[in-house]
Design a protein around this motif. Sequence first.
Motif, PDB file in Angstrom:
ATOM      1  N   LEU A  37       0.856  -1.126   0.020  1.00 29.26           N
ATOM      2  CA  LEU A  37      -0.110  -0.036   0.008  1.00 29.26           C
ATOM      3  C   LEU A  37       0.759   1.274   0.190  1.00 29.26           C
ATOM      4  O   LEU A  37       0.674   2.261  -0.895  1.00 29.26           O
ATOM      5  CB  LEU A  37      -0.865   0.071   1.206  1.00 29.26           C
ATOM      6  N   SER A  38       1.698   1.286   0.900  1.00 37.52           N
ATOM      7  CA  SER A  38       2.757   2.330   0.942  1.00 37.52           C
ATOM      8  C   SER A  38       3.515   2.465  -0.350  1.00 37.52           C
ATOM      9  O   SER A  38       3.459   3.731  -0.789  1.00 37.52           O
ATOM     10  CB  SER A  38       3.897   2.129   1.873  1.00 37.52           C
TER      11      SER A  38
ATOM     12  N   ARG B 196      -5.080 -12.388  -4.465  1.00 40.77           N
ATOM     13  CA  ARG B 196      -6.283 -11.511  -4.754  1.00 40.77           C
ATOM     14  C   ARG B 196      -6.405 -10.464  -4.029  1.00 40.77           C
ATOM     15  O   ARG B 196      -6.737  -9.429  -4.332  1.00 40.77           O
ATOM     16  CB  ARG B 196      -7.347 -12.502  -4.747  1.00 40.77           C
ATOM     17  N   ARG B 197      -5.730 -10.583  -2.514  1.00 44.01           N
ATOM     18  CA  ARG B 197      -5.708  -9.285  -1.656  1.00 44.01           C
ATOM     19  C   ARG B 197      -4.825  -8.363  -2.131  1.00 44.01           C
ATOM     20  O   ARG B 197      -5.157  -7.043  -2.279  1.00 44.01           O
ATOM     21  CB  ARG B 197      -5.408  -9.853  -0.305  1.00 44.01           C
ATOM     22  N   ALA B 198      -3.675  -8.784  -2.765  1.00 45.48           N
ATOM     23  CA  ALA B 198      -2.883  -7.896  -3.092  1.00 45.48           C
ATOM     24  C   ALA B 198      -3.166  -6.872  -4.304  1.00 45.48           C
ATOM     25  O   ALA B 198      -3.063  -5.981  -4.339  1.00 45.48           O
ATOM     26  CB  ALA B 198      -1.544  -8.477  -3.568  1.00 45.48           C
ATOM     27  N   LYS B 199      -4.004  -7.678  -5.313  1.00 47.30           N
ATOM     28  CA  LYS B 199      -4.610  -6.814  -6.264  1.00 47.30           C
ATOM     29  C   LYS B 199      -5.752  -5.728  -5.800  1.00 47.30           C
ATOM     30  O   LYS B 199      -5.841  -4.832  -6.465  1.00 47.30           O
ATOM     31  CB  LYS B 199      -5.294  -7.953  -7.044  1.00 47.30           C
ATOM     32  N   GLN B 200      -6.427  -6.348  -4.813  1.00 45.95           N
ATOM     33  CA  GLN B 200      -7.318  -5.424  -4.096  1.00 45.95           C
ATOM     34  C   GLN B 200      -6.715  -4.143  -3.410  1.00 45.95           C
ATOM     35  O   GLN B 200      -7.127  -2.972  -3.883  1.00 45.95           O
ATOM     36  CB  GLN B 200      -8.239  -6.097  -3.115  1.00 45.95           C
TER      37      GLN B 200
ATOM     38  N   GLN C 147      -5.035   2.791  -6.316  1.00 48.13           N
ATOM     39  CA  GLN C 147      -5.029   3.517  -7.529  1.00 48.13           C
ATOM     40  C   GLN C 147      -6.454   4.433  -7.530  1.00 48.13           C
ATOM     41  O   GLN C 147      -6.380   5.444  -8.191  1.00 48.13           O
ATOM     42  CB  GLN C 147      -5.002   2.538  -8.824  1.00 48.13           C
ATOM     43  N   GLU C 148      -7.493   3.732  -6.968  1.00 48.78           N
ATOM     44  CA  GLU C 148      -8.843   4.647  -7.018  1.00 48.78           C
ATOM     45  C   GLU C 148      -8.807   5.837  -5.742  1.00 48.78           C
ATOM     46  O   GLU C 148      -9.734   6.477  -5.853  1.00 48.78           O
ATOM     47  CB  GLU C 148      -9.748   3.583  -7.002  1.00 48.78           C
TER      48      GLU C 148
END
Length: 288
Positions: A191-192, A211-215, A221-222
């Motif tokens: 995240l950082s 999948r969590r990493a993609k989230q 990004q959003e």
Amino acid sequence: MNGIYTALICSFDEKGKVNEAGLREIVRHNIDVQQVDGLYVNGSSGENFLMSADQKKKVFEIVKDEAKNDVKLIAQIGALDIDEAIELGRFATELGYDAVSAVTPFYYRFDFDEVRDYYNTILEQVDNKMIIYSIPALTGVSMSLGQFAELFENEKIIGVKFTAPDFFLLERIRHAFPDKLIFSGFDEMLLSAAVLDVDGAIGSTFNVNGRRAKQIFELAQEGRIKEAREIQKVTNDLIADILANGLYQTIKEILKSRGVDAGLCKKPMKNLDADRVKKAQEIAKTYL
């Protein structure tokens, strides 16, 4: 080539040989279940530095044959023997890998001129794009912004896998080189890094937590930072438990608990005793 790439785990049998069927299962799990954007093959997580050149070639072949063009593939070819790195780079390029990557030369105290010459020599003889693999904690090679600038003068060097906690340097690289790819290499700091506008991440725990990493990456990004932080917290709880139990061994046991034949680690790495196997299974039940 943006997105989340798994630093692919490799399955080995009791004799330390590549377990082809198990490796194929790991590849499919990452593509079909974790739904990652790409695979980083023969990196640290794949126990690359414990393998012979022939074993590395076999892994490159199996992964490409199984993945085909479903995801992007990056071949880590770095080796202290530059001739081996060139040989592996040519081999992976002929197989159709989208890019090669190479860890900075390590163990001997190479100066920057030697590091730069290492990459340029490889790329003189390998017709592919290069992603530098910078991991100072394991190689002892730290590079400044100016030194990255010198490396990036070679147009075939398209980016860096940045596995370091120096977020000031990361931000400076991002600002100075908006057209270069930057992949975060620390899963617990995704995240950082995403907040600093990296192009993606490459991580070992993505084998089980992709999948969590993609989230996390997509939410950042959003601009949905609070939501991303909540998922990073759960991710870091998982990572802390995995690290306490043995990184690569525990990832393999978690994969086994999901029906994937992840095999064993190569010696001199030790494998988990019964208590740690049980702990790995508990981790899987708790987080996945």
